[in-house]
Design a protein around this motif. Structure first.
Motif, PDB file in Angstrom:
ATOM      1  N   THR A  77     -44.734  12.006  39.463  1.00 46.28           N
ATOM      2  CA  THR A  77     -43.566  12.879  39.577  1.00 46.28           C
ATOM      3  C   THR A  77     -44.011  14.322  39.760  1.00 46.28           C
ATOM      4  OG1 THR A  77     -42.220  11.434  38.171  1.00 46.28           O
ATOM      5  CG2 THR A  77     -41.464  13.706  38.450  1.00 46.28           C
ATOM      6  N   HIS A 114     -44.361  13.680  49.032  1.00 44.03           N
ATOM      7  CA  HIS A 114     -43.657  12.622  49.774  1.00 44.03           C
ATOM      8  C   HIS A 114     -44.642  11.752  50.544  1.00 44.03           C
ATOM      9  CE1 HIS A 114     -41.054  10.669  52.707  1.00 44.03           C
ATOM     10  NE2 HIS A 114     -41.714  11.296  53.673  1.00 44.03           N
ATOM     11  N   VAL A 119     -42.511  11.036  43.803  1.00 38.80           N
ATOM     12  CA  VAL A 119     -41.124  11.487  43.774  1.00 38.80           C
ATOM     13  C   VAL A 119     -41.080  12.958  43.403  1.00 38.80           C
ATOM     14  CG1 VAL A 119     -40.143   9.209  43.294  1.00 38.80           C
ATOM     15  CG2 VAL A 119     -40.864  10.673  41.391  1.00 38.80           C
ATOM     16  N   GLY A 121     -38.653  16.352  42.117  1.00 41.91           N
ATOM     17  CA  GLY A 121     -37.431  16.883  41.530  1.00 41.91           C
ATOM     18  C   GLY A 121     -37.453  18.399  41.555  1.00 41.91           C
ATOM     19  N   LYS A 136     -36.599  12.149  43.181  1.00 50.55           N
ATOM     20  CA  LYS A 136     -36.373  11.014  44.066  1.00 50.55           C
ATOM     21  C   LYS A 136     -37.364  11.093  45.218  1.00 50.55           C
ATOM     22  CE  LYS A 136     -31.350  10.770  43.218  1.00 50.55           C
ATOM     23  NZ  LYS A 136     -30.019  10.812  43.878  1.00 50.55           N
ATOM     24  N   ALA A 137     -37.379  10.047  46.031  1.00 49.93           N
ATOM     25  CA  ALA A 137     -38.241  10.011  47.202  1.00 49.93           C
ATOM     26  C   ALA A 137     -37.415  10.266  48.455  1.00 49.93           C
ATOM     27  CB  ALA A 137     -38.936   8.650  47.301  1.00 49.93           C
ATOM     28  N   HIS A 141     -33.837  13.803  50.637  1.00 53.67           N
ATOM     29  CA  HIS A 141     -33.776  14.362  49.288  1.00 53.67           C
ATOM     30  C   HIS A 141     -34.523  15.687  49.215  1.00 53.67           C
ATOM     31  CE1 HIS A 141     -33.842  14.691  44.942  1.00 53.67           C
ATOM     32  NE2 HIS A 141     -35.159  14.699  44.952  1.00 53.67           N
TER      33      HIS A 141
END
Length: 307
Positions: A77, A114, A119, A121, A136-137, A141
């Motif tokens: 993350t 990516h 992921v 945020g 998220k991926a 996004h």
């Protein structure tokens, strides 16, 4: 409405002609200490690669050094943390709005994440409020995250205070992740230093400072209090967005003011660098969007080497 991510990818593509893309990807892949990796394939050795990653048997057969390339087994993350207060709507050293440089930097790191299957945020805000978008991926996004930063940053925004966003992260995120912080020339005080120590104990932390425009010195791309360029007849008046301070052009061009301003800036830079170094946080500056790609590359390399 043009895509912010498309601009980021274009800048990365241009940079890749000068620096091998594998080097940039490799530096990003080294950010997470102890991340789980599986062997993927081999590639040619590039100066700066870790010697321990050389496959000596394959290199002997091939006739030149080959590096083992790995892929992450588990998804990581990445949390983009940035200031969207009015400071970031002011002019940067290169004449752009500071938010344009912030969006570019956030986009580069987000897009690297990516490409590695991680992921992404976002935590952003100002001195009065903080908001977050979940990790998220996907490119759609990431575009949404960049658009959030771009649209929220204006001269009418509340004051900036990145410590509010850092405090929000400390309170609300327990999972270990990479924090990529983008802010202007803030000088961490004792409270922020304690906060950074807490965050650094739990997360990987990278920091990029967006350089402010020079308030004192020769006329450049600095707007005056009306947001327009000064007439050629005299030096431009300067306006400090952070505290609504006003510096007449004739004073901004004064040698005494220029010396005092340069000395104060040097002290601020040294204080910021000292705190981040004590925390073990890799740190770079960017004064324009053209600086972003080499700055990010340097940042990842410094983090890998622990400098």
């Amino acid at each position: 409405m043009s895509s912010l991510l498309t601009r980021v990818k274009s800048k990365m593509s241009i940079f890749a002609h000068r620096k091998a893309r594998g080097m940039l990807d490799g530096e990003y892949g080294s950010v997470f200490k102890g991340r789980s990796l599986d062997f993927d394939d081999l590639r040619a050795y590039i100066p700066g690669d870790e010697v321990r990653d050389i496959d000596w048997k394959a290199s002997a057969r091939h006739g030149s050094p080959l590096i083992k390339r790995y892929v992450a087994v588990r998804r990581q993350t990445v949390l983009l943390v940035t200031d969207t207060g009015r400071n970031m709507a002011a002019s940067a050293l290169g004449g752009e709005e500071k938010k344009d440089i912030a969006v570019m930097a956030l986009g580069v790191v987000g897009y690297l994440a990516h490409r590695h299957g991680d992921v992404v945020g976002l935590v952003c805000g100002d001195g009065t409020s903080t908001r977050s978008l979940p990790a998220k991926a996907g490119e759609a996004h990431l575009e949404r995250l960049l658009r959030e930063v771009n649209d929220a940053t204006a001269l009418t925004s509340p004051r900036s205070d990145i410590s509010e966003q850092l405090s929000y992260v400390a309170r609300n995120f327990g999972q270990r992740m990479l924090l990529f912080v983008v802010a202007d020339e803030v000088v961490p005080d004792a409270g922020m230093e304690r906060l950074l120590r807490r965050l650094r104990a739990q997360h990987e932390v990278l920091w990029l400072t967006v350089r402010d425009a020079q308030l004192a010195g020769p006329d450049s791309a600095v707007p005056n209090s009306t947001g327009t360029q000064a007439a050629a007849a005299g030096p431009a008046d300067r306006y400090d967005v952070a505290d609504a301070g006003f510096l007449p052009g004739r004073l901004a061009a004064s040698e005494a003011i220029i010396r005092a301003y340069a000395a104060a800036q040097e002290q601020r830079d040294a204080a910021r660098e000292a705190v981040l170094r004590r925390m073990g946080i890799a740190h770079v500056h960017a004064g324009s969007s053209h600086d972003v790609m080499p700055a990010v590359f340097t940042l990842l390399e410094r983090h890998r080497r622990g400098k």
